[in-house]
Motif scaffolding. Structure first.
Motif, PDB file in Angstrom:
ATOM      1  N   ASP A  44       0.671  -1.062   0.074  1.00 52.74           N
ATOM      2  CA  ASP A  44       0.076   0.041   0.091  1.00 52.74           C
ATOM      3  C   ASP A  44       1.037   1.269  -0.168  1.00 52.74           C
ATOM      4  O   ASP A  44       0.578   2.119  -0.522  1.00 52.74           O
ATOM      5  N   ALA A  45       1.908   1.421   0.780  1.00 57.37           N
ATOM      6  CA  ALA A  45       2.665   2.457   0.914  1.00 57.37           C
ATOM      7  C   ALA A  45       3.642   2.678  -0.377  1.00 57.37           C
ATOM      8  O   ALA A  45       3.711   3.765  -0.873  1.00 57.37           O
ATOM      9  N   GLN A  53       4.039   0.377 -10.563  1.00 57.14           N
ATOM     10  CA  GLN A  53       3.209  -0.246 -11.639  1.00 57.14           C
ATOM     11  C   GLN A  53       2.317  -1.441 -11.132  1.00 57.14           C
ATOM     12  O   GLN A  53       1.895  -2.477 -11.767  1.00 57.14           O
ATOM     13  N   GLY A  54       2.430  -1.815  -9.778  1.00 57.52           N
ATOM     14  CA  GLY A  54       1.684  -3.123  -9.361  1.00 57.52           C
ATOM     15  C   GLY A  54       2.831  -4.089  -8.321  1.00 57.52           C
ATOM     16  O   GLY A  54       4.142  -3.644  -8.517  1.00 57.52           O
ATOM     17  N   TRP A  83      11.527   5.101  -4.442  1.00 61.59           N
ATOM     18  CA  TRP A  83      10.710   4.489  -3.413  1.00 61.59           C
ATOM     19  C   TRP A  83      11.870   3.603  -2.475  1.00 61.59           C
ATOM     20  O   TRP A  83      11.711   3.718  -1.237  1.00 61.59           O
ATOM     21  N   GLU A  84      12.811   3.043  -2.859  1.00 62.36           N
ATOM     22  CA  GLU A  84      13.840   2.164  -2.235  1.00 62.36           C
ATOM     23  C   GLU A  84      14.514   3.056  -1.443  1.00 62.36           C
ATOM     24  O   GLU A  84      15.139   2.643  -0.459  1.00 62.36           O
ATOM     25  N   SER A  85      14.914   4.070  -1.642  1.00 63.19           N
ATOM     26  CA  SER A  85      15.596   5.132  -0.810  1.00 63.19           C
ATOM     27  C   SER A  85      15.032   6.021  -0.014  1.00 63.19           C
ATOM     28  O   SER A  85      15.336   6.729   1.033  1.00 63.19           O
ATOM     29  N   SER A  86      13.594   5.712   0.038  1.00 67.37           N
ATOM     30  CA  SER A  86      12.538   6.604   0.797  1.00 67.37           C
ATOM     31  C   SER A  86      12.683   6.283   2.426  1.00 67.37           C
ATOM     32  O   SER A  86      12.829   5.288   2.852  1.00 67.37           O
ATOM     33  N   VAL A  87      12.382   7.336   3.121  1.00 67.71           N
ATOM     34  CA  VAL A  87      12.145   7.210   4.678  1.00 67.71           C
ATOM     35  C   VAL A  87      11.035   6.293   4.906  1.00 67.71           C
ATOM     36  O   VAL A  87      11.236   5.314   5.734  1.00 67.71           O
ATOM     37  N   LEU A  88       9.841   6.479   4.045  1.00 66.97           N
ATOM     38  CA  LEU A  88       8.593   5.470   4.300  1.00 66.97           C
ATOM     39  C   LEU A  88       9.105   4.165   4.180  1.00 66.97           C
ATOM     40  O   LEU A  88       8.726   3.169   5.173  1.00 66.97           O
ATOM     41  N   ARG A  89       9.995   3.534   2.983  1.00 67.50           N
ATOM     42  CA  ARG A  89      10.344   2.193   3.042  1.00 67.50           C
ATOM     43  C   ARG A  89      11.125   1.884   3.995  1.00 67.50           C
ATOM     44  O   ARG A  89      11.186   0.587   4.581  1.00 67.50           O
TER      45      ARG A  89
END
Length: 193
Positions: A44-45, A53-54, A83-89
């Motif tokens: 979801d994040a 893309q899924g 995405w991969e370097s995001s704080v959220l991930r």
């Protein structure tokens, strides 16, 4: 002057096509439901990030060496890296403590390579693009013809948009889970020479 191997592979950013990443993890016994809840949350994040893309999840089985496999796809390397370097991930990865054992196994593919993965070959070994394109054109053509013939009586009163959607969904599922793994294995010697 002949081009070196690396010069043939160099492209401009944004021209690499979609990036598919598969991450395989061993979940600790008894933590399966917590891990599945984690997967739902991280998917979801990720879906809120540009270019997503899924995602797909393979549950433990003999073909996954009893590991969970999370597969996600972004439209470009840049969006995948965002995405991969995001704080959220990073926050989501921190929630894995106590749920998994050992290291995650990560594989990446850009463009067509994902259709041609064989577990017994090194991750960085892929067939040439013209061989992949030739096989995909052949397989897609045959599947589209066969599905049109088989489904024509069932979809005679269905509009073009719905008929096309049904055929595309069936074709992609058949290619991903049934046809391409067999075709790739069958043509392995030619593909990887």
């Amino acid at each position: 002057m002949t081009e070196s191997c690396i010069q043939k592979q160099l492209i401009e950013p944004g021209e690499e096509g979609p990036v598919t990443v598969s991450i395989s993890r061993q979940v600790k016994p008894g933590c399966e439901s917590a891990y599945e809840a984690w997967i739902s949350g991280v998917i979801d994040a990720a879906s809120s990030y540009p270019g997503h893309q899924g995602s797909n999840v393979l549950r433990p089985s003999a073909s996954t060496q009893d590991r969970y496999v999370l597969i996600y796809r972004f439209d470009s390397y840049e969006n995948c890296q965002n995405w991969e370097s995001s704080v959220l991930r990073g926050d989501w990865l921190n929630k894995l403590d106590g749920l998994v054992e050992g290291e995650a196994e990560v594989q990446r593919g850009t463009g067509l390579e994902f259709w041609f993965d064989l577990p017994e070959l090194p991750v960085n070994k892929h067939p040439s693009p013209h061989k992949m394109a030739l096989i995909l054109i052949s397989v897609v053509y045959v599947l589209v013809i066969v599905l049109n013939i088989l489904l024509a009586p069932l979809l005679v009163d269905v509009g073009l948009w719905l008929k096309t959607a049904v055929i595309v969904v069936l074709q992609v599922l058949l290619m991903t889970y049934l046809v391409m793994p067999r075709v790739t294995r069958w043509l392995k010697n030619w593909l990887y020479q």
